[in-house]
Design an enzyme around this catalytic site. Sequence first.
Site, PDB file in Angstrom:
ATOM      1  N   ARG A  80      -0.633  -3.240 -15.309  1.00  0.00           N
ATOM      2  CA  ARG A  80       0.267  -2.564 -14.530  1.00  0.00           C
ATOM      3  C   ARG A  80       1.170  -2.012 -15.470  1.00  0.00           C
ATOM      4  NH1 ARG A  80       1.303  -2.914  -9.083  1.00  0.00           N
ATOM      5  NH2 ARG A  80      -0.649  -3.891  -8.871  1.00  0.00           N
ATOM      6  N   TYR A 133     -10.108 -10.783 -13.914  1.00  0.00           N
ATOM      7  CA  TYR A 133     -10.788  -9.775 -14.645  1.00  0.00           C
ATOM      8  C   TYR A 133      -9.913  -9.915 -16.022  1.00  0.00           C
ATOM      9  CZ  TYR A 133      -7.345  -6.867 -12.235  1.00  0.00           C
ATOM     10  OH  TYR A 133      -6.115  -6.186 -11.525  1.00  0.00           O
ATOM     11  N   ASP A 156       3.417   4.519  -1.860  1.00  0.00           N
ATOM     12  CA  ASP A 156       3.806   3.477  -0.721  1.00  0.00           C
ATOM     13  C   ASP A 156       4.536   3.801   0.008  1.00  0.00           C
ATOM     14  OD1 ASP A 156       1.695   1.753  -2.093  1.00  0.00           O
ATOM     15  OD2 ASP A 156       3.269  -0.018  -2.364  1.00  0.00           O
TER      16      ASP A 156
END
Length: 423
Positions: A106, A223, A300
Amino acid sequence: MSNPDIVVAGGGIGGLSSAFALARLGLRVRVLEQAQEFGEVGAGIQLAPNCTRILDAYGLLEKAKARGVVPDRMVMRDAVDGSELTSLDLRDLERRYGFPYLVIHRSDLHALFLEACREAGVELLTEQRVTSYTQEAGTASATTQEAGTAAVATQDGTVHEAAVVIAADGLHSVARRLLVDDQPVSSAYVAYRGTVPIGDVGRPVDLSEVVVYVGPRCHFVHYGLRGGDLLNQVAVFESPKAVAGLDDWGTPDELDSAFTGACDVVRQGLPHMWRDKWWRMYDRDPIDTWVAGRIALLGDAAHPPLQYMAQGAIMAIEDGWVLAQHVDRLRSDDGTVDWAGVLAAYDAVRPQHCRRVLETARVWGELWHLDGVPREQRNVLLRSRPVDDHSFTDWIYGPTALFPEDEPAMFEPIPLSSADQAV
Ligand code: FAD
């Protein structure tokens, strides 16, 4: 800089991506971030085709692919016995939706948008904590004061005035109070994250797969990141202390006991989790209006989800894309933007789609965390699911989430395969 066209409160993935979306149209955009530096805390993030489609339109997809991993398969396994329950062929998904499924750190995604904002001339200000919002006819402003001082709504801080203020200030949004008097909803679940160099993992891991192990009151995801140099892991569980109503919940002792019944692969991953920070999982009940006059919630601040659909950041990126598309559509030749029209169009479609994602995420999480007979029933159902059934993904990964049916599609629809059309 004189007054910008747009002030964005919050420089997370939502704030920066929307700032870039608007700046690339030639608008003057100012971002106010409360932290000392722009950045992201955390590890990996999954970007489905509904996001990589937008990255491609922004000219950022190749850079994102170079910094991430494009896996071949997403696999769901039972966390207790490790058996495979169902899967998605991500190459097939790419053929169907036209864009890849990508996993990326991220902070790499955030940096990509930060670089893009810099290149597009966005004014990027740090240590600017937005404490109150005011508006007069035709303008909106965000009042700021230095970070670290009391967050008091006052008129004697700096006033940033713009035609529109976008509030991308996250789960604890100040601006949301203009629209609704609500609070974050605790799920009593907590997430631990961790990245580890692939050579230090100590067990064989197939980096062509994104794997989620679902188990009683817990799940575990892993992952690859950064071209496969790093393994990303997320361990999520229900905190007994949270269920008991205690304040000090989600602590590492709870992590240690949450996965005692899990299979070897999951337990071998746990020593690599960071133990000095954890994320308590909250969402909010969906709301149907995100716009108050010239102030619009985004990301958000508008729709914090539980993360089970892996769509939180994606929805934020979609929000900015939709806003920018409507600006482009409702801008006259002299550059004047019909802001009321833009915000009305944004508010007409995004809350509706994001409500569905938020509500589905709650149910999806319940399904993942079943125990006893319901767990066995879930496993039977998932094992019998045809792996080429796209009824679950079309509404999320296809482009229809971005515009109402009666508005012009901004993306060429990808033709379905003949097999799908026959269904
Ligand atoms: P935030 O990231 O919260 O950013 C808000 C920014 O505003 C911050 O920089 C903050 O400092 C700043 N700010 C706050 N208040 C003020 C103020 N008053 N003044 C100025 N600045 C302020 N999403 C996906 O799409 N895919 C995934 O795979 C995925 N996995 C996830 C896994 C976990 C464990 C979690 C917890 C979340 C996951 N998400 C995922 C969700 C995703 O991380 C969030 O939805 C997304 O980061 C929200 O971005 P945002 O910019 O809206 O908010």
